[in-house]
Scaffold this active site. Structure first.
Site, PDB file in Angstrom:
ATOM      1  N   LYS A 102       0.829  -1.219   0.000  1.00 29.15           N
ATOM      2  CA  LYS A 102       0.000   0.000   0.000  1.00 29.15           C
ATOM      3  C   LYS A 102       0.861   1.265   0.000  1.00 29.15           C
ATOM      4  O   LYS A 102       2.031   1.245   0.332  1.00 29.15           O
ATOM      5  CB  LYS A 102      -0.980  -0.037   1.171  1.00 29.15           C
ATOM      6  CG  LYS A 102      -2.125  -1.009   0.845  1.00 29.15           C
ATOM      7  CD  LYS A 102      -3.294  -0.942   1.772  1.00 29.15           C
ATOM      8  CE  LYS A 102      -4.390  -1.891   1.258  1.00 29.15           C
ATOM      9  NZ  LYS A 102      -5.420  -2.157   2.259  1.00 29.15           N
ATOM     10  N   ARG A 161      -3.335 -10.043   4.864  1.00 30.15           N
ATOM     11  CA  ARG A 161      -3.745 -10.081   3.446  1.00 30.15           C
ATOM     12  C   ARG A 161      -2.583  -9.553   2.617  1.00 30.15           C
ATOM     13  O   ARG A 161      -2.255  -8.368   2.698  1.00 30.15           O
ATOM     14  CB  ARG A 161      -4.999  -9.216   3.283  1.00 30.15           C
ATOM     15  CG  ARG A 161      -5.587  -9.198   1.886  1.00 30.15           C
ATOM     16  CD  ARG A 161      -6.809  -8.281   1.840  1.00 30.15           C
ATOM     17  NE  ARG A 161      -7.422  -8.275   0.536  1.00 30.15           N
ATOM     18  CZ  ARG A 161      -6.996  -7.531  -0.493  1.00 30.15           C
ATOM     19  NH1 ARG A 161      -5.959  -6.739  -0.354  1.00 30.15           N
ATOM     20  NH2 ARG A 161      -7.621  -7.596  -1.648  1.00 30.15           N
TER      21      ARG A 161
HETATM   22  N1  HH2 Z   1      -7.434  -3.813   0.833  1.00 31.49           N
HETATM   23  C1  HH2 Z   1      -7.761  -3.806  -0.463  1.00 31.49           C
HETATM   24  C2  HH2 Z   1      -8.839  -4.582  -0.928  1.00 31.49           C
HETATM   25  N2  HH2 Z   1      -9.560  -5.348  -0.087  1.00 31.49           N
HETATM   26  N3  HH2 Z   1      -9.966  -6.144   2.093  1.00 31.49           N
HETATM   27  C3  HH2 Z   1      -9.669  -6.150   3.396  1.00 31.49           C
HETATM   28  N4  HH2 Z   1     -10.396  -6.899   4.262  1.00 31.49           N
HETATM   29  N5  HH2 Z   1      -8.634  -5.403   3.914  1.00 31.49           N
HETATM   30  C4  HH2 Z   1      -7.865  -4.616   3.107  1.00 31.49           C
HETATM   31  O1  HH2 Z   1      -6.943  -3.931   3.623  1.00 31.49           O
HETATM   32  C5  HH2 Z   1      -8.155  -4.581   1.708  1.00 31.49           C
HETATM   33  C6  HH2 Z   1      -9.238  -5.372   1.234  1.00 31.49           C
HETATM   34  C7  HH2 Z   1      -6.988  -2.961  -1.405  1.00 31.49           C
HETATM   35  O2  HH2 Z   1      -5.812  -3.544  -1.820  1.00 31.49           O
HETATM   36  P1  HH2 Z   1      -5.590  -4.314  -3.198  1.00 31.49           P
HETATM   37  O3  HH2 Z   1      -6.393  -5.558  -3.236  1.00 31.49           O
HETATM   38  O4  HH2 Z   1      -4.135  -4.512  -3.361  1.00 31.49           O
HETATM   39  O5  HH2 Z   1      -6.054  -3.313  -4.329  1.00 31.49           O
HETATM   40  P2  HH2 Z   1      -7.446  -3.010  -5.073  1.00 31.49           P
HETATM   41  O6  HH2 Z   1      -8.502  -2.671  -4.110  1.00 31.49           O
HETATM   42  O7  HH2 Z   1      -7.093  -1.841  -5.946  1.00 31.49           O
HETATM   43  O8  HH2 Z   1      -7.847  -4.217  -5.854  1.00 31.49           O
END
Ligand code: HH2
Length: 252
Positions: free
Chosen positions: A202, A234
């Site tokens: 992040k 995660r």
């Molecule tokens: N962060 C993201 C997406 N889903 N779910 C939970 N429970 N906690 C988190 O911190 C979280 C999440 C965002 O990260 P990423 O999947 O890398 O990116 P994107 O939302 O752009 O797909």
């Protein structure tokens, strides 16, 4: 928890797993590398993103789920219909970044499906959440939000023992808000449910290190969160996290 974003635009791995065969192969590899569960998402929640419609989200997620039988899967969705299809296809957990505020039917689908549920804190919505996040006391406000959403989920029929809580790193938070939430994670672990942290790759880590290669920074943050009681991390880079957590766990 390994992350598979079946999206063209996720902020760290956008486009990498957009093809269902590639995504399914990556999910299997993550389990071989030691992931206990793989989180499959068809809607980017990165700051500024607009969200996708139901048909497009199903079109992204369903072919992946059809190819990962035997892999423990969580589905990152706020839509009841996506959750319903996912649970039919064998998903075990629904990861809802809106904490049941997005779709009034989601709680019932999770309860009826006997699924695990992750409730995450977010201030605002992805389109605008990073514009000017403000709190009087970020830790107290996030903890009290999660306590309230836990009650809502239980009242809607999701058994408490199937729910985990997540302070939502990067969702309407500055760097200092994110650090403070991990620093004082005991305020959230004391709610009595497993705590999930998603900080892998992040932008907070990019701001702290000035680097674009965020694997070491992600591992450091995950270990810090683990030492403060987080039990689900995660992450995008499973192997280095599994190794680091094996060592941190052995010392703890
Ligand atoms: N962060 C993201 C997406 N889903 N779910 C939970 N429970 N906690 C988190 O911190 C979280 C999440 C965002 O990260 P990423 O999947 O890398 O990116 P994107 O939302 O752009 O797909």
């Amino acid at each position: 928890m390994g992350v598979i974003n079946v999206t063209p635009d996720s902020f760290s791995d956008g486009g990498v797993h957009f093809d269902a065969d590639t995504a399914a192969a990556a999910a299997r590899r993550m389990v071989e590398e030691g992931a206990a569960i793989v989180d499959v998402g068809g809607e980017s929640t990165r700051p500024g993103s607009e969200g996708v419609g139901l048909d497009e989200e199903l079109r992204r997620v369903v072919p992946v789920l059809e190819r990962v039988h035997g892999v423990p899967v969580s589905v990152d969705t706020a839509k009841a219909e996506v959750a319903r299809r996912a649970l039919e296809l064998g998903a075990e957990m629904i990861n809802d970044v809106t904490a049941l505020r997005g779709d009034p039917d989601l709680a019932g689908v999770v309860a009826d499906g006997g699924a695990f549920l992750c409730l995450m804190h977010m201030q605002g919505e992805p389109r605008t959440m990073q514009q000017d996040p403000r709190y009087d006391d970020v830790v107290a406000e996030v903890a009290s939000f999660l306590e309230e959403r836990l009650r809502v989920a239980v009242d809607a029929g999701v058994p408490e023992h199937k729910i985990c809580l997540d302070p939502g790193i990067g969702f309407g938070k500055t760097v200092e808000h994110n650090l403070e939430l991990i620093r004082r994670l005991d305020a959230i672990t004391s709610l009595g449910r497993p705590v999930l942290i998603g900080i892998s790759r992040k932008s907070t880590l990019r701001k702290l290190t000035g680097s674009d290669d965020l694997v070491a920074a992600s591992v450091a943050a995950a270990v810090a969160a683990f030492e403060r009681g987080a039990t689900i991390l995660r992450v995008h880079d499973v192997k280095p996290h599994v190794d680091a957590l094996a060592v941190a766990g052995a010392i703890a």
